[in-house]
Design an enzyme around this catalytic site. Sequence first.
Site, PDB file in Angstrom:
ATOM      1  N   SER A   1       0.789  -1.230   0.000  1.00  9.93           N
ATOM      2  CA  SER A   1       0.000   0.000   0.000  1.00  9.93           C
ATOM      3  C   SER A   1       0.819   1.277   0.000  1.00  9.93           C
ATOM      4  CB  SER A   1      -0.995  -0.002   1.160  1.00  9.93           C
ATOM      5  OG  SER A   1      -0.342   0.253   2.373  1.00  9.93           O
TER       6      SER A   1
ATOM      7  N   LYS B   1      -6.087   4.289   9.280  1.00  5.82           N
ATOM      8  CA  LYS B   1      -5.215   5.234   8.575  1.00  5.82           C
ATOM      9  C   LYS B   1      -5.755   6.664   8.666  1.00  5.82           C
ATOM     10  CE  LYS B   1      -3.013   1.994   5.345  1.00  5.82           C
ATOM     11  NZ  LYS B   1      -2.925   1.507   3.949  1.00  5.82           N
TER      12      LYS B   1
END
Lengths: 199, 199, 199
Positions: B104, B147
């Site tokens: 990611s 996140k």
Amino acid sequence: VGQAPFQSERFYEHTPPGVVTGLAWTAMGGSTLYVECAKIESSPGKGNLKVTGSLGDVMRESSQIAFTFARTLLEKKEPENTFFADASVHLHVPHGGTPKDGPSAGCTMITAMLSLAREKPIKANLAMTGEVTLTGRVLPIGGVKEKTMAARRSGIKELVFPKGNQKDYEELAEEIKEGLTVHFVESYEEIYDVAFEKK
Amino acid sequence: VGQAPFQSERFYEHTPPGVVTGLAWTAMGGSTLYVECAKIESSPGKGNLKVTGSLGDVMRESSQIAFTFARTLLEKKEPENTFFADASVHLHVPHGGTPKDGPSAGCTMITAMLSLAREKPIKANLAMTGEVTLTGRVLPIGGVKEKTMAARRSGIKELVFPKGNQKDYEELAEEIKEGLTVHFVESYEEIYDVAFEKK
Amino acid sequence: VGQAPFQSERFYEHTPPGVVTGLAWTAMGGSTLYVECAKIESSPGKGNLKVTGSLGDVMRESSQIAFTFARTLLEKKEPENTFFADASVHLHVPHGGTPKDGPSAGCTMITAMLSLAREKPIKANLAMTGEVTLTGRVLPIGGVKEKTMAARRSGIKELVFPKGNQKDYEELAEEIKEGLTVHFVESYEEIYDVAFEKK
């Protein structure tokens, strides 16, 4: 067996160019260590790094980061000095039989490389510890108490710690800190100025 | 022990050229991370990539994909810029002692490489996450909630998420999303326009 | 099984150029060993080192440190001698089937390399042990008693030990030390003077 992972015996009275005193700690306690750098040979465009000293993966990567950063900084400080472009550099951390790892010798490695490249010893009785990023930010480390005590035992008078460890240091008992000068730094260039005594 | 796998301390006030803020998450929660790129040296036709930061196999492959894609895109955006053909690039992800893995950070790596190649810092207070394919498609990632919370804690104001995560984001509580601007993207070029503020 | 890890059989009456007697010890006791160096070929700028003898990681690193240091010292002692810049050197430690490790053959390796480079045998009936750092500091080793007894058994008359082991040696029984001359050294250059009999 029965031997401290890092032996703290001081075997340099004054560190020569290419050698810098660092600080380590393990479950066994803290100790001083030396990072030694020597030039193997020099040939235009053949700059490279070899490391020894039973270093683990993180410490090996740390030496690569140090090599990149030292080169970048020297280009800025002494643009005419092509040492890192040309030199085959050997970095060793005695004692050779003692496994070592972790990122906290980053600033010590950079300083040893720059001391070799500049052919200048660093300030006497100075020791340092701190992880350094690729752009020269200095990150906090563990073992502030153990490292401070080890420095005292080895006759170190002046220390460099990351700014992020200032609180840890201030909480130590006064008798541990007595007589020590400590520089808390956020960027490697502050260490450069201390080590090479830029006024 | 007792330490978050990714420490989220913000140690850049403004990221310089070559440095971009990413977002990570683990079972321990989310955090910001930095991808740092520096040029080691430059010699015609000698472009190559070195990586450090205790990166796992997937993240190492991700850095190779980023290097290929960044070069392809730069050829399109700035045909006269031969940076990637010539430069020995070092990519590092602090903290060096923390193992990291996963795809990611792909978009973060590409952006850091392009920022170094173009010698331009990216937009301030922007963070990004997303796997990128070799042709620049942006694929969804995990940990949207963690996140987003980590980004807020670090003072981030603007986020890039993959389009495939838009539904995950929209389902978050309003207080988590408050004050954040989010770009949902399908292709890397959309990130390029945000990061380098093409109007 | 039943075989000493280091066999102490003396198979050189006088060691030729490139060969030096070292001292080893294990849980099985002490023994002498030989470090043998030979030149494979020589070609300008192609200096390199190959090692054999079932050496472990620490002993392999020790041979690299020895190669760097021997080169540095020879440049100082005989600036016109380009042996290490040009020679492909092969270092072997018999017996090939016996696994060996540890840093204490460092001084023996350096001396064997210098003996080969200078094409001069070292002083007869001399054996040595000691870890050497990249700058030539000699660090203490283990097994002083076992190594001293092994040296006697092999007809060695003169020994080099690290200064840091002087106390260990002085505590040995008189009958073990009888008839032996021992040099306690802090830096490799002291060994050089003994081995090559500089007056």
